[in-house]
Design a protein around this motif. Structure first.
Motif, mmCIF file in Angstrom:
data_model
loop_
_atom_site.group_PDB
_atom_site.id
_atom_site.type_symbol
_atom_site.label_atom_id
_atom_site.label_comp_id
_atom_site.label_asym_id
_atom_site.label_seq_id
_atom_site.Cartn_x
_atom_site.Cartn_y
_atom_site.Cartn_z
ATOM 1 N N VAL B 41 35.319 31.630 35.366
ATOM 2 C CA VAL B 41 35.263 32.782 34.472
ATOM 3 C C VAL B 41 36.465 32.756 33.542
ATOM 4 N N SER B 42 37.611 32.355 34.101
ATOM 5 C CA SER B 42 38.838 32.306 33.320
ATOM 6 C C SER B 42 38.675 31.385 32.114
ATOM 7 N N SER B 43 38.076 30.206 32.330
ATOM 8 C CA SER B 43 37.954 29.316 31.176
ATOM 9 C C SER B 43 36.783 29.737 30.283
ATOM 10 N N PHE B 44 35.777 30.393 30.842
ATOM 11 C CA PHE B 44 34.651 30.848 30.026
ATOM 12 C C PHE B 44 35.070 31.977 29.079
ATOM 13 N N LEU B 45 35.836 32.928 29.592
ATOM 14 C CA LEU B 45 36.220 34.092 28.772
ATOM 15 C C LEU B 45 37.621 33.956 28.163
ATOM 16 N N HIS B 46 38.299 32.857 28.437
ATOM 17 C CA HIS B 46 39.684 32.669 27.999
ATOM 18 C C HIS B 46 40.561 33.824 28.459
ATOM 19 N N LEU B 47 40.422 34.145 29.723
ATOM 20 C CA LEU B 47 41.244 35.206 30.315
ATOM 21 C C LEU B 47 42.065 34.596 31.442
ATOM 22 N N PRO B 48 43.321 35.025 31.592
ATOM 23 C CA PRO B 48 44.109 34.509 32.713
ATOM 24 C C PRO B 48 43.542 34.967 34.051
ATOM 25 N N ALA B 49 43.681 34.107 35.062
ATOM 26 C CA ALA B 49 43.160 34.425 36.396
ATOM 27 C C ALA B 49 43.788 35.700 36.946
ATOM 28 N N SER B 50 45.085 35.906 36.635
ATOM 29 C CA SER B 50 45.749 37.094 37.171
ATOM 30 C C SER B 50 45.099 38.363 36.621
ATOM 31 N N ARG B 51 44.683 38.326 35.352
ATOM 32 C CA ARG B 51 44.031 39.495 34.759
ATOM 33 C C ARG B 51 42.679 39.742 35.419
ATOM 34 N N ILE B 52 41.928 38.664 35.642
ATOM 35 C CA ILE B 52 40.606 38.803 36.258
ATOM 36 C C ILE B 52 40.746 39.368 37.674
ATOM 37 N N PHE B 53 41.716 38.818 38.417
ATOM 38 C CA PHE B 53 41.954 39.299 39.778
ATOM 39 C C PHE B 53 42.385 40.762 39.739
ATOM 40 N N GLY B 54 43.227 41.104 38.756
ATOM 41 C CA GLY B 54 43.685 42.481 38.603
ATOM 42 C C GLY B 54 42.529 43.432 38.380
ATOM 43 N N VAL B 55 41.632 43.070 37.482
ATOM 44 C CA VAL B 55 40.466 43.916 37.195
ATOM 45 C C VAL B 55 39.585 44.007 38.442
ATOM 46 N N ALA B 56 39.350 42.858 39.070
ATOM 47 C CA ALA B 56 38.429 42.837 40.209
ATOM 48 C C ALA B 56 38.963 43.653 41.381
ATOM 49 N N THR B 57 40.290 43.617 41.615
ATOM 50 C CA THR B 57 40.824 44.375 42.746
ATOM 51 C C THR B 57 40.887 45.870 42.445
ATOM 52 N N PHE B 58 40.769 46.225 41.160
ATOM 53 C CA PHE B 58 40.764 47.648 40.818
ATOM 54 C C PHE B 58 39.504 48.314 41.351
ATOM 55 N N TYR B 59 38.419 47.548 41.383
ATOM 56 C CA TYR B 59 37.144 48.114 41.815
ATOM 57 C C TYR B 59 36.843 47.732 43.251
ATOM 58 N N ASN B 60 36.329 48.706 43.968
ATOM 59 C CA ASN B 60 36.031 48.530 45.376
ATOM 60 C C ASN B 60 34.893 47.545 45.598
ATOM 61 N N GLN B 61 34.046 47.375 44.597
ATOM 62 C CA GLN B 61 32.800 46.624 44.808
ATOM 63 C C GLN B 61 33.007 45.116 44.938
ATOM 64 N N PHE B 62 34.166 44.613 44.470
ATOM 65 C CA PHE B 62 34.318 43.156 44.492
ATOM 66 C C PHE B 62 35.016 42.688 45.752
ATOM 67 N N ARG B 63 34.518 41.576 46.301
ATOM 68 C CA ARG B 63 35.154 41.018 47.473
ATOM 69 C C ARG B 63 35.515 39.558 47.205
ATOM 70 N N PHE B 64 36.492 39.074 47.968
ATOM 71 C CA PHE B 64 37.041 37.736 47.694
ATOM 72 C C PHE B 64 36.852 36.785 48.871
ATOM 73 N N THR B 65 36.129 37.278 49.873
ATOM 74 C CA THR B 65 35.776 36.401 50.995
ATOM 75 C C THR B 65 34.266 36.468 51.135
ATOM 76 N N PRO B 66 33.630 35.389 51.604
ATOM 77 C CA PRO B 66 32.175 35.423 51.765
ATOM 78 C C PRO B 66 31.796 36.510 52.766
ATOM 79 N N THR B 67 30.651 37.126 52.583
ATOM 80 C CA THR B 67 30.217 38.127 53.562
ATOM 81 C C THR B 67 29.852 37.402 54.848
ATOM 82 N N GLY B 68 29.898 38.153 55.965
ATOM 83 C CA GLY B 68 29.527 37.567 57.247
ATOM 84 C C GLY B 68 28.010 37.435 57.341
ATOM 85 N N LYS B 69 27.564 36.816 58.425
ATOM 86 C CA LYS B 69 26.123 36.690 58.648
ATOM 87 C C LYS B 69 25.520 38.095 58.763
ATOM 88 N N TYR B 70 26.310 38.991 59.373
ATOM 89 C CA TYR B 70 25.893 40.396 59.451
ATOM 90 C C TYR B 70 26.869 41.229 58.627
#
Lengths: 574, 159
Positions: B41-70
């Motif tokens: 995404v960083s290279s697609f939108l020309h945005l720094p990874a830190s900014r993307i991570f910053g935006v993503a952690t602002f919202y509860n909906q994004f997760r950074f680990t795969p979901t479990g089987k359950y």
């Protein structure tokens, strides 16, 4: 268009578009700020600069609020004073109470505000956050517990330097400044420039310290401890020892270092002269033989790491010359070691630098050969001042002294390395001699001096057209790189200095955000250049001697082995 | 990475304003935001990874680990809160030895906190892979989780 408004019952004039803070400052009114950086668009995040708008009865942030005609402003009303005090109390509510142990004790904006606004008790108790200190970086340490989330480091990193290694992550009371995926700085795109330290109002960011190893080496009778200092140190140390900004204290610096116990003292301006000999020769070689052009300077370790991360396609354009710090380091453990007949392993080599990225540079793999590191430890200007205090050195008790031979004599061309455009000017002075065989008529090249963000000049030297560009501040390099990728070919030589103003404003210098201070430091360097007679690197007798005695010729085999290196693409999360 | 290119084709003339919808699409497809996808995404939108991570952690909906089987969604809406969803979440975290937003080491379970599932009549309610469990309490949590573990072990044995 002129606007009239009323500030503290006094009619004042202002320009449309100015902020209340701009006008108040001009009126000599002292309004405290925290998150504000002059060069960056204001956010009003910290609300420290609130003033009262008497027409609306509201408190507004003066740094971001534009003036309006007929406005009535009170800057120090009772309401304003109380609001500011509460803001500081809230900032302190979850701040660690460990000023005594803090890197920024006595030099902290939060401490000053708290003192100035009369905070004498803890009225508000917040939950302390439990952040870990990030010591993963080679140069910088981040202590998020001391962070007040003003965001100045984020602005400096992203907007001033164009690196954007850090940003706000999480939200609400979990907010913190961090790198992508909450990792350590060491795996991020951080270039170690220390711009964030320079703007941090508290002790949340500081350089990694190597006092223990240095003191141990000084104390060890078997170790021959050598120190070198960068060209800019002699004009910036003044501020740390209570002298006027920009004063040249070179003599006192030598005396102080000797008193601390360093066995030999060398001036990196000498190796800057050497860099010029090698770099100017490399440039001429590239121009004549169709090498990669434009050639970029490689003295600035912040810029080098940036290029490895953000412009790996242009790495061949970087000069292969090591920086003056590393050239000096290599010579100390070879040429000098032979001269004094001391084994390189018994030499401990310290460098006093204006720069935190120099700590990173010193430990790069490329800078160690057969287990011998060029430079063993790097001190910033701030750390040197601290070391002087620890050793009880009073500068007013010192008599000026000179640096040691054979690596201590410099020309002023090496000296102006410390200012943006200095490397370019010094290189052109010597390139002219190398190409035409004659000295330049007028040595000052005004078009590459000063604080402009990009300085371009087109010159003709001995029938060869040479275009040069000086990038002052790393945030300005990306557009030029893009032009070069798109085929711009009128530029042959580019100097890049990551810090705005050059090394005199490096991340290891006395903390200041005032560009007027930086200009005075710059003038300090050019004053030295104007006052002395040895102003070209190729005429430095010690440079001539070292080529005769040891190195042979610029770009020769020995130079290649000791003074040149190569860089490579670096995989990081950018 | 082919899969992400498919996401990106839906964003012609993309600008940084498209960051959040793009992250949502990636998460819908991959289940989480990996370091590799952030890099893309960083290279697609020309945005720094830190900014993307910053935006993503602002919202509860994004997760950074795969979901479990359950994947367990714990409702923390008003009705569930009043009827003890805080205890439910705490018990669940203790039982699975993970915090909300994380995935257990064996990859079996992950917990997510959601604002309101819209089943207030069943409060406190949790949903496991879309299957609702109504009026849960401490005991129910242990029963439900133990059942899943047993069932999962049985399935593994049969393989």
């Amino acid at each position: 268009m002129n606007i009239q408004l009323e500030i503290n019952n006094k009619i004042v004039e202002a320009q449309q578009g100015e902020t209340i803070l701009d006008v108040c400052k001009r009126q000599g009114l002292n309004i405290p700020t925290l998150c504000h950086i002059k060069e960056v668009f204001p956010t009003g995040a910290c609300r420290m600069c609130v003033v009262e708008n008497l027409n609306t009865g509201k408190l507004v942030t003066s740094c971001s609020y534009p003036v309006e005609p007929g406005m009535k402003i009170a800057t120090h009303s009772k309401r304003v004073a109380e609001a500011r005090k509460v803001i500081v109390e809230l900032l302190l509510s979850n701040h660690p109470d460990d000023c005594l142990y803090c890197a920024r004790n006595k030099n902290c904006e939060l401490q000053d505000l708290s003192y100035n606004l009369g905070v004498r008790e803890r009225r508000i108790r917040g939950v302390k956050n439990n952040h870990k200190i990030d010591t993963s970086g080679v140069s910088l340490v981040r202590d998020p517990a001391k962070c007040i989330l003003c965001g100045r480091c984020v602005d400096a990193c992203s907007r001033v330097m164009g690196v954007h290694a850090i940003d706000f992550i999480n939200r609400g009371n979990k907010s913190e400044i961090g790198v992508a995926f909450d990792k350590g700085l060491n795996t991020s795109s951080c270039i170690n420039c220390g711009r964030c330290i320079m703007v941090c109002p508290t002790g949340a960011l500081y350089e990694k310290n190597h006092f223990a190893q240095i003191i141990e080496a000084i104390d060890d009778p078997k170790k021959h401890v050598v120190v070198q200092y960068a060209p800019s140190i002699s004009v910036t140390l003044a501020e740390e020892i209570g002298m006027p900004v920009g004063t040249d204290v070179n003599g006192l610096l030598n005396a102080a270092l000797r008193k601390i116990g360093f066995d030999a003292i060398f001036d990196s301006s000498f190796s800057a002269d050497l860099t010029i000999m090698e770099e100017a020769s490399e440039l001429i070689h590239r121009v004549k033989n169709g090498g990669h052009l434009p050639m970029f300077t490689s003295c600035c370790p912040g810029w080098v790491k940036y290029a490895e991360e953000f412009a790996p396609d242009l790495i061949d354009n970087l000069s292969s010359c090591k920086s003056p710090q590393q050239m000096m380091g290599a010579l100390i453990k070879s040429y000098y070691a032979e001269k004094v007949a001391i084994a390189p392993t018994d030499i401990y080599s310290v460098a006093v630098m204006p720069c935190t990225a120099k700590k990173f540079e010193a430990q790069r793999d490329e800078m160690t050969h057969q287990g011998i590191t060029d430079v063993d430890a790097v001190l910033t200007t701030r750390e040197l001042a601290q070391l002087m205090r620890m050793y009880g050195i009073e500068t007013d008790q010192l008599e000026p002294e000179v640096a040691d031979s054979p690596l201590g004599k410099r020309s002023t061309a090496g000296k102006i390395f410390g200012a943006s455009g200095g490397v370019m000017e010094a290189a052109l002075r010597s390139a002219h001699k190398m190409i035409t065989g004659e000295e330049m008529q007028k040595l000052e090249i005004e078009s590459v001096r000063g604080m402009d963000s990009i300085k371009v000049a087109h010159l003709e030297i001995g029938g060869i057209a040479i275009g040069v560009a000086v990038v002052n501040g790393l945030g300005n390099v990306a557009p030029l790189l893009e032009e070069i990728r798109n085929g711009r070919n009128d530029i042959h030589f580019v100097e890049v200095m990551a810090c705005p103003g050059g090394c005199i404003n490096g991340g290891g210098q006395p903390i200041t955000m005032d560009m007027e201070n930086v200009k005075q430091r710059m003038q300090g360097l050019y004053r030295i250049d104007g006052n002395e007679t040895l102003r070209t690197s190729h005429n430095n007798p010690d440079i001539i001697k070292i080529y005769e005695e040891y190195l042979g010729e610029p770009l020769g085999e020995k130079s290649h082995h000791l003074l040149h290196t190569h860089y490579q693409k670096r995989e990081v999360l950018v | 990475m082919k899969a992400l290119n498919q996401v990106f084709t839906n964003y012609k003339d993309a600008s940084p304003d498209d960051l959040i919808p793009i992250l949502q699409d990636i998460q819908a497809q991959e289940g989480y935001l990996s370091e590799a996808s952030v890099r893309e995404v960083s290279s697609f939108l020309h945005l720094p990874a830190s900014r993307i991570f910053g935006v993503a952690t602002f919202y509860n909906q994004f997760r950074f680990t795969p979901t479990g089987k359950y994947h367990i969604s714990v409702c923390r809406g008003t009705a569930c809160h009043v009827l003890g969803s805080a205890t439910v979440l705490e018990e669940l975290e203790k039982k699975l030895k993970i915090k909300a937003g994380n995935t257990s080491r064996d990859g079996l379970f992950s917990i997510e906190v959601v604002a309101c599932i819209g089943a207030c009549g069943l409060a406190p309610v949790i949903s496991i892979n879309g299957e609702f469990h109504a009026k849960v309490d401490r005991n129910a949590i242990h029963r439900i989780i133990d059942e899943i573990i047993a069932k999962n072990a049985e399935n593994e044995d049969n393989k």
